[in-house]
Design an enzyme around this catalytic site. Structure first.
Site, short mmCIF file in Angstrom:
data_model
loop_
_atom_site.label_atom_id
_atom_site.label_comp_id
_atom_site.label_asym_id
_atom_site.label_seq_id
_atom_site.Cartn_x
_atom_site.Cartn_y
_atom_site.Cartn_z
N PRO A 2 0.84 -1.21 0.00
CA PRO A 2 0.00 0.00 0.00
C PRO A 2 0.87 1.26 0.00
O PRO A 2 1.80 1.38 0.80
CB PRO A 2 -0.80 -0.13 1.30
CG PRO A 2 -0.78 -1.58 1.64
CD PRO A 2 0.55 -2.08 1.13
N GLU A 3 0.58 2.17 -0.91
CA GLU A 3 1.31 3.43 -0.98
C GLU A 3 0.44 4.54 -0.42
O GLU A 3 -0.64 4.29 0.13
CB GLU A 3 1.76 3.69 -2.42
CG GLU A 3 2.73 2.62 -2.92
CD GLU A 3 3.33 2.94 -4.28
OE1 GLU A 3 3.24 4.11 -4.72
OE2 GLU A 3 3.90 2.03 -4.91
N LYS A 58 3.13 7.09 4.99
CA LYS A 58 2.33 5.86 4.91
C LYS A 58 1.97 5.32 6.29
O LYS A 58 1.58 4.16 6.42
CB LYS A 58 3.07 4.81 4.08
CG LYS A 58 3.23 5.22 2.61
CD LYS A 58 3.63 4.06 1.73
CE LYS A 58 5.06 3.64 1.96
NZ LYS A 58 5.49 2.59 1.01
N ARG A 260 14.02 -2.38 -7.71
CA ARG A 260 12.59 -2.35 -8.03
C ARG A 260 12.38 -2.38 -9.54
O ARG A 260 13.16 -1.79 -10.29
CB ARG A 260 11.92 -1.10 -7.45
CG ARG A 260 11.88 -1.08 -5.92
CD ARG A 260 11.30 0.23 -5.44
NE ARG A 260 11.23 0.28 -3.99
CZ ARG A 260 10.21 -0.12 -3.28
NH1 ARG A 260 9.15 -0.63 -3.87
NH2 ARG A 260 10.21 -0.02 -1.96
#
Length: 270
Positions: A2-3, A58, A260
């Site tokens: 989740p960002e 976050k 990434r």
């Protein structure tokens, strides 16, 4: 993972049901998260009224009358509202029961998230060094330009650095760089002020749009109301390596940057 838009979506979903409510008890089924849940969390939180639910980067900050619960969703966690007494399934580690008859349930299959207690959350070691929020006036292209001088790292990991700006994770960094026409491999120091001004505008626009649409549904994410996000339908490049660019038709390339996956269009981005 989740960002920022997904965490903000969760905050908006749970806040109306938590704020002003008194906690009747806290059930902790498994304390083994990234950091152990405090053993006395039930004692600290039970009987208190929840005053405000905020977000910093976050992290969700559930502010009680005395003290704050700091929550991070980790790689696959979620917070959602259920009825008190609903049987817990596997990986449903915590219930914060309210006098209203609802409970805030924390689920985390990989247990990379966190639930910590603090009396000074903004000065907690996890939050104190964070950069500005991207949707505030404290963040703009001039900040990106000034901080990038002398930085030879690629621009994508640069804008994902939480000391530069918070909440620009892999999905939204990929999309913002495409929208701004910037190759993610370019050195941060080699990008002009004008292009950083454009990039900051796109970061703000894309994050705001993602929040409006409830975040991006990728595997595990659901909002605080149990509903998925819909921004995935609007992704131009993220997760589309090998497909054709929606703008020019060129094949999108997928590479590794800072461990990434990163997708870009070799024609639209330079």
């Amino acid at each position: 993972m989740p960002e920022l838009p997904e965490v903000e979506t969760t905050r908006r979903g749970i806040a109306p049901h938590l704020e002003g409510q008194k906690v009747s008890r806290v059930i902790v089924r498994d304390r083994r998260l990234r950091w152990p849940i405090p053993e006395d969390l039930d004692v600290r939180l039970s009987g208190q009224r929840i005053v405000l639910v905020e977000r910093r980067a976050k992290y969700l900050l559930i502010n009680a009358e005395v003290g704050t619960l700091i929550s991070h969703l980790g790689m696959s966690g979620n917070l959602r509202l259920v009825e008190v007494g609903l049987p817990a399934a596997k990986h449903e580690h915590v219930d914060i029961e309210l006098e209203s008859g609802l409970a805030l349930r924390y689920t985390d299959p990989r247990r990379f998230g966190a639930m910590l207690w603090s009396h000074d959350p903004l000065n907690h070691e996890l939050l104190v060094r964070l950069g500005p929020e991207p949707l505030t006036d404290l963040f703009d292209g001039e900040r990106l330009y000034q901080l990038s001088r002398g930085r030879s790292m690629a621009v994508k990991p640069f804008i994902m650095d939480n000391a530069v700006v918070v909440g620009v994770g892999n999905i939204y960094a990929t999309e913002a760089l495409f929208a701004a026409g910037i190759d993610p491999r370019r050195e941060a120091k080699g990008i002009s002020r004008a292009r950083y001004l454009k990039l900051a505008i796109e970061i703000k626009r894309i994050l705001a749009a993602a929040i409006e649409r409830g975040g991006t549904t990728l595997r595990d994410f659901i909002g605080g109301d149990g509903q998925p996000g819909y921004f995935q339908q609007e992704l131009f490049v993220y997760g589309r390596g090998g497909e054709n660019c929606k703008v020019c038709g060129t094949g999108l390339r997928e590479i590794k940057l800072g461990q990434r996956a990163s997708v870009y269009c070799p024609r639209c981005q330079s």
